[in-house]
Design a protein around this motif. Structure first.
Motif, PDB file in Angstrom:
ATOM      1  N   ALA A   7      56.938 139.729  60.956  1.00 33.61           N
ATOM      2  CA  ALA A   7      55.915 140.638  60.544  1.00 33.61           C
ATOM      3  C   ALA A   7      54.849 140.054  59.400  1.00 33.61           C
ATOM      4  N   VAL A   8      55.327 139.240  58.670  1.00 33.10           N
ATOM      5  CA  VAL A   8      54.438 138.819  57.654  1.00 33.10           C
ATOM      6  C   VAL A   8      53.520 137.981  58.067  1.00 33.10           C
ATOM      7  N   PRO A   9      53.826 136.704  58.987  1.00 37.14           N
ATOM      8  CA  PRO A   9      52.655 136.044  59.601  1.00 37.14           C
ATOM      9  C   PRO A   9      52.016 136.952  60.687  1.00 37.14           C
ATOM     10  N   LEU A  10      52.384 137.570  61.371  1.00 39.67           N
ATOM     11  CA  LEU A  10      51.417 138.493  62.044  1.00 39.67           C
ATOM     12  C   LEU A  10      50.373 139.252  61.406  1.00 39.67           C
ATOM     13  N   LEU A  69      49.195 138.708  58.281  1.00 34.28           N
ATOM     14  CA  LEU A  69      48.403 137.913  57.722  1.00 34.28           C
ATOM     15  C   LEU A  69      47.227 137.224  58.679  1.00 34.28           C
ATOM     16  N   LEU A  70      47.962 137.077  59.933  1.00 27.35           N
ATOM     17  CA  LEU A  70      47.057 136.724  60.926  1.00 27.35           C
ATOM     18  C   LEU A  70      45.889 137.896  61.162  1.00 27.35           C
ATOM     19  N   VAL A  71      46.297 138.972  61.618  1.00 33.24           N
ATOM     20  CA  VAL A  71      45.375 139.905  61.651  1.00 33.24           C
ATOM     21  C   VAL A  71      44.676 140.256  60.541  1.00 33.24           C
ATOM     22  N   SER A  72      44.941 140.207  59.315  1.00 25.74           N
ATOM     23  CA  SER A  72      44.075 140.170  58.178  1.00 25.74           C
ATOM     24  C   SER A  72      42.947 139.288  58.016  1.00 25.74           C
ATOM     25  N   GLY A  78      39.596 130.520  57.253  1.00 29.11           N
ATOM     26  CA  GLY A  78      40.313 131.757  57.811  1.00 29.11           C
ATOM     27  C   GLY A  78      40.746 131.307  59.275  1.00 29.11           C
ATOM     28  N   THR A  79      40.130 130.487  59.870  1.00 21.78           N
ATOM     29  CA  THR A  79      40.639 130.099  61.434  1.00 21.78           C
ATOM     30  C   THR A  79      41.719 129.127  61.115  1.00 21.78           C
ATOM     31  N   GLN A  80      41.707 128.292  60.066  1.00 27.77           N
ATOM     32  CA  GLN A  80      42.837 127.404  60.094  1.00 27.77           C
ATOM     33  C   GLN A  80      44.226 128.165  59.750  1.00 27.77           C
ATOM     34  N   LEU A  81      43.983 129.110  58.672  1.00 22.88           N
ATOM     35  CA  LEU A  81      45.080 130.084  58.442  1.00 22.88           C
ATOM     36  C   LEU A  81      45.483 130.703  59.848  1.00 22.88           C
ATOM     37  N   ILE A  82      44.592 131.257  60.672  1.00 23.95           N
ATOM     38  CA  ILE A  82      44.967 131.984  61.862  1.00 23.95           C
ATOM     39  C   ILE A  82      45.873 131.159  62.627  1.00 23.95           C
ATOM     40  N   GLU A  83      45.409 129.746  62.805  1.00 20.59           N
ATOM     41  CA  GLU A  83      46.143 128.993  63.658  1.00 20.59           C
ATOM     42  C   GLU A  83      47.411 128.593  63.295  1.00 20.59           C
ATOM     43  N   ALA A  84      47.666 128.488  61.847  1.00 22.93           N
ATOM     44  CA  ALA A  84      48.829 128.432  61.022  1.00 22.93           C
ATOM     45  C   ALA A  84      49.933 129.435  61.523  1.00 22.93           C
ATOM     46  N   PHE A  85      49.338 130.816  61.224  1.00 29.68           N
ATOM     47  CA  PHE A  85      50.100 131.871  61.449  1.00 29.68           C
ATOM     48  C   PHE A  85      50.535 131.992  62.739  1.00 29.68           C
ATOM     49  N   ALA A  86      49.739 131.532  63.727  1.00 34.98           N
ATOM     50  CA  ALA A  86      50.206 131.782  64.986  1.00 34.98           C
ATOM     51  C   ALA A  86      51.320 130.577  65.633  1.00 34.98           C
ATOM     52  N   MET A  87      51.200 129.782  65.045  1.00 36.80           N
ATOM     53  CA  MET A  87      52.374 128.717  65.324  1.00 36.80           C
ATOM     54  C   MET A  87      53.693 129.310  64.613  1.00 36.80           C
ATOM     55  N   GLN A  88      53.271 129.799  63.522  1.00 42.08           N
ATOM     56  CA  GLN A  88      54.624 130.477  62.894  1.00 42.08           C
ATOM     57  C   GLN A  88      55.299 131.450  63.785  1.00 42.08           C
TER      58      GLN A  88
END
Length: 170
Positions: A84-87, A89-92, A143-153
């Protein structure tokens, strides 16, 4: 505290950076609030968290005179906290980026989440752009780098496309 700092008249660039930080803190606060209120902290209805985060970002990111429409269509999805946490944060990050880049006379942001089978879900954040907007405009910031990192998690994959004046991140 962050709002107090913003009112001190920082530069436009500083204000933007601080507002992005404020969005990230708000997302974390929404996650923790939901965890503490949950009867079973082993699982979380992430949909409630996402609604709260999206609402907060829209309220902070849109002026009273804004014509941008933000719409959600979220199925109930129950996840473990470490999912739930990375999802959330990804959506945010994705919604914040959508607010930053949405364009057009009838500017719109749509956030959709659908279950796919019993073990996965698809999240899609779409925003209107001009037909001339290059796809790579959305792919180079923090933001894009964070989105990619959260998707990997999440062991997920990302797709990006522009179709008929709409940028879609899924």
């Amino acid at each position: 505290i962050i709002n107090m700092q913003l009112r001190k008249g920082a530069s436009a660039e500083t204000t933007t950076v601080v507002r992005r930080l404020q969005d990230r803190v708000a997302a974390l606060a929404a996650i923790h609030r939901t965890l503490y209120q949950s009867e079973d902290i082993g699982i979380i209805n992430v949909t409630q968290i996402l609604r709260s985060i999206i609402s907060q970002i829209a309220n902070l990111g849109l002026s009273e005179n804004s014509t941008v429409s933000v719409e959600t269509d979220l199925e109930d999805v129950v996840l473990y906290p470490d999912q739930a946490v990375p999802l959330a944060l990804l959506v945010s990050e994705a919604v914040t980026n959508a607010l930053k880049y949405t364009q057009g006379d009838h500017a719109q942001i749509n956030i959709r989440m659908r279950l796919q089978g019993t073990a996965s879900a698809r999240v899609e954040i779409a925003n209107t752009v001009t037909l001339e907007t290059p796809l790579d405009q959305h792919n180079n910031g923090l933001g894009t780098q964070l989105i990619e990192a959260f998707a990997m998690q999440l062991d997920g994959s990302l797709t990006r496309q522009i179709e008929n004046g709409t940028y879609v991140l899924a």
